[in-house]
Design a protein around this motif. Sequence first.
Motif, PDB file in Angstrom:
ATOM      1  N   ILE A  20       1.148  -1.075  -0.483  1.00 15.49           N
ATOM      2  CA  ILE A  20       0.110  -0.364  -0.458  1.00 15.49           C
ATOM      3  C   ILE A  20       1.051   1.352   0.288  1.00 15.49           C
ATOM      4  O   ILE A  20       2.037   0.968   0.680  1.00 15.49           O
ATOM      5  CB  ILE A  20      -0.678   0.137   1.313  1.00 15.49           C
ATOM      6  CG1 ILE A  20      -2.099  -1.468   1.680  1.00 15.49           C
ATOM      7  CG2 ILE A  20      -1.867   0.880   0.999  1.00 15.49           C
ATOM      8  CD1 ILE A  20      -2.628  -1.556   2.520  1.00 15.49           C
ATOM      9  N   SER A  26       0.916   8.205  -0.189  1.00 16.28           N
ATOM     10  CA  SER A  26       0.025   8.162  -0.958  1.00 16.28           C
ATOM     11  C   SER A  26       0.237   9.294  -2.410  1.00 16.28           C
ATOM     12  O   SER A  26       0.301  10.135  -2.364  1.00 16.28           O
ATOM     13  CB  SER A  26      -2.053   8.956  -0.551  1.00 16.28           C
ATOM     14  OG  SER A  26      -2.687   8.971  -1.817  1.00 16.28           O
ATOM     15  N   ASN A  32      -6.816  10.924   2.265  1.00 13.37           N
ATOM     16  CA  ASN A  32      -7.425   9.398   2.749  1.00 13.37           C
ATOM     17  C   ASN A  32      -7.629   8.406   1.365  1.00 13.37           C
ATOM     18  O   ASN A  32      -8.286   7.552   1.563  1.00 13.37           O
ATOM     19  CB  ASN A  32      -8.330   9.226   3.189  1.00 13.37           C
ATOM     20  CG  ASN A  32      -8.530   9.950   4.698  1.00 13.37           C
ATOM     21  OD1 ASN A  32      -6.907  10.217   5.216  1.00 13.37           O
ATOM     22  ND2 ASN A  32      -9.167  10.783   5.346  1.00 13.37           N
ATOM     23  N   GLY A  34      -5.614   5.234  -0.460  1.00 15.72           N
ATOM     24  CA  GLY A  34      -4.223   4.631  -1.313  1.00 15.72           C
ATOM     25  C   GLY A  34      -4.172   3.866  -1.926  1.00 15.72           C
ATOM     26  O   GLY A  34      -5.478   3.004  -2.370  1.00 15.72           O
ATOM     27  N   VAL A  36      -3.018   1.142  -3.921  1.00 14.55           N
ATOM     28  CA  VAL A  36      -3.264  -0.865  -3.332  1.00 14.55           C
ATOM     29  C   VAL A  36      -2.919  -0.926  -4.551  1.00 14.55           C
ATOM     30  O   VAL A  36      -2.939  -0.821  -5.724  1.00 14.55           O
ATOM     31  CB  VAL A  36      -4.413  -0.873  -3.151  1.00 14.55           C
ATOM     32  CG1 VAL A  36      -4.333  -2.334  -2.546  1.00 14.55           C
ATOM     33  CG2 VAL A  36      -4.907  -0.307  -1.519  1.00 14.55           C
ATOM     34  N   THR A  53      -9.495   4.773   2.439  1.00 14.00           N
ATOM     35  CA  THR A  53      -9.008   3.702   2.946  1.00 14.00           C
ATOM     36  C   THR A  53      -9.603   4.286   3.959  1.00 14.00           C
ATOM     37  O   THR A  53      -9.328   3.357   5.397  1.00 14.00           O
ATOM     38  CB  THR A  53      -7.286   3.761   3.095  1.00 14.00           C
ATOM     39  OG1 THR A  53      -7.348   4.919   3.191  1.00 14.00           O
ATOM     40  CG2 THR A  53      -7.265   3.445   1.976  1.00 14.00           C
ATOM     41  N   GLU A  54      -9.822   5.557   4.224  1.00 13.62           N
ATOM     42  CA  GLU A  54     -10.923   5.429   5.653  1.00 13.62           C
ATOM     43  C   GLU A  54     -11.931   4.884   5.129  1.00 13.62           C
ATOM     44  O   GLU A  54     -12.957   4.394   7.007  1.00 13.62           O
ATOM     45  CB  GLU A  54     -11.415   7.045   5.432  1.00 13.62           C
ATOM     46  CG  GLU A  54     -11.934   8.078   6.935  1.00 13.62           C
ATOM     47  CD  GLU A  54     -11.856   8.986   7.513  1.00 13.62           C
ATOM     48  OE1 GLU A  54     -11.597   9.253   8.154  1.00 13.62           O
ATOM     49  OE2 GLU A  54     -12.458   9.852   6.382  1.00 13.62           O
ATOM     50  N   PRO A  57     -10.741   0.034   4.867  1.00 14.61           N
ATOM     51  CA  PRO A  57      -9.232   0.384   5.698  1.00 14.61           C
ATOM     52  C   PRO A  57      -8.648  -0.808   4.967  1.00 14.61           C
ATOM     53  O   PRO A  57      -9.414  -2.222   4.947  1.00 14.61           O
ATOM     54  CB  PRO A  57      -9.735   0.351   7.061  1.00 14.61           C
ATOM     55  CG  PRO A  57     -11.322   0.604   7.369  1.00 14.61           C
ATOM     56  CD  PRO A  57     -11.600   0.572   6.431  1.00 14.61           C
ATOM     57  N   LEU A  58      -7.503  -0.947   4.579  1.00  9.47           N
ATOM     58  CA  LEU A  58      -6.694  -1.798   4.115  1.00  9.47           C
ATOM     59  C   LEU A  58      -5.780  -2.015   4.455  1.00  9.47           C
ATOM     60  O   LEU A  58      -5.083  -1.116   4.993  1.00  9.47           O
ATOM     61  CB  LEU A  58      -6.890  -2.175   2.696  1.00  9.47           C
ATOM     62  CG  LEU A  58      -8.270  -2.498   1.757  1.00  9.47           C
ATOM     63  CD1 LEU A  58      -8.071  -1.951   0.165  1.00  9.47           C
ATOM     64  CD2 LEU A  58      -8.912  -3.389   2.057  1.00  9.47           C
ATOM     65  N   LYS A  59      -5.003  -3.758   4.433  1.00  8.79           N
ATOM     66  CA  LYS A  59      -3.577  -3.522   5.229  1.00  8.79           C
ATOM     67  C   LYS A  59      -2.619  -4.330   4.566  1.00  8.79           C
ATOM     68  O   LYS A  59      -3.093  -5.674   3.712  1.00  8.79           O
ATOM     69  CB  LYS A  59      -3.189  -4.136   6.724  1.00  8.79           C
ATOM     70  CG  LYS A  59      -3.962  -5.640   6.955  1.00  8.79           C
ATOM     71  CD  LYS A  59      -4.264  -5.163   8.725  1.00  8.79           C
ATOM     72  CE  LYS A  59      -4.075  -6.201   9.373  1.00  8.79           C
ATOM     73  NZ  LYS A  59      -5.983  -7.133   8.773  1.00  8.79           N
TER      74      LYS A  59
END
Length: 153
Positions: A20, A26, A32, A34, A36, A53-54, A57-59
């Motif tokens: 990310i 960014s 906000n 991202g 990916v 991503t707000e 949300p991802l990780k």
Amino acid sequence: MAGSGSSNILYEDVFNIEDINPEGKSSTQFHNVGRVIAKGATYEMDLVIDIQTELFPLKIGDKFTLALASTLDLEGKPDDGTFDQSGKPTLLDKFDYGMHGKVFRYEHEGEHRVAVYVSYGGMLMKLVGDQRHLNAIELDASIYCLIRKSKAI
């Protein structure tokens, strides 16, 4: 049609997030959002996509299902891209996050590989892989990007 028997789904696969914001921040102009980087599990597509991503949300390491659809109508009837506020069930009800945009570039990147570029109001997506899995997507077409997080096994 890759990944689904429904006529409105043009492409569908599960993706694993590999990175990310690879440049450390960014790479978009939006707050906000991202960038990916993900790899498809079934069709081994390479995906780069901007996601708010707000709201979603991802990780790194997360898995999500991505579907590209021509319409949100469950019966596959064409729509004009305007949000239907009637409360009638739609394809979006089966997903957690959605965007509507336009295919602005379709490039051949080798003998059987293509890259599809879509703009979702300035948030971008690039999907690269075997052309047989992306042949239902056409240049200048309106397209929905629908995403839901995959359940942990």
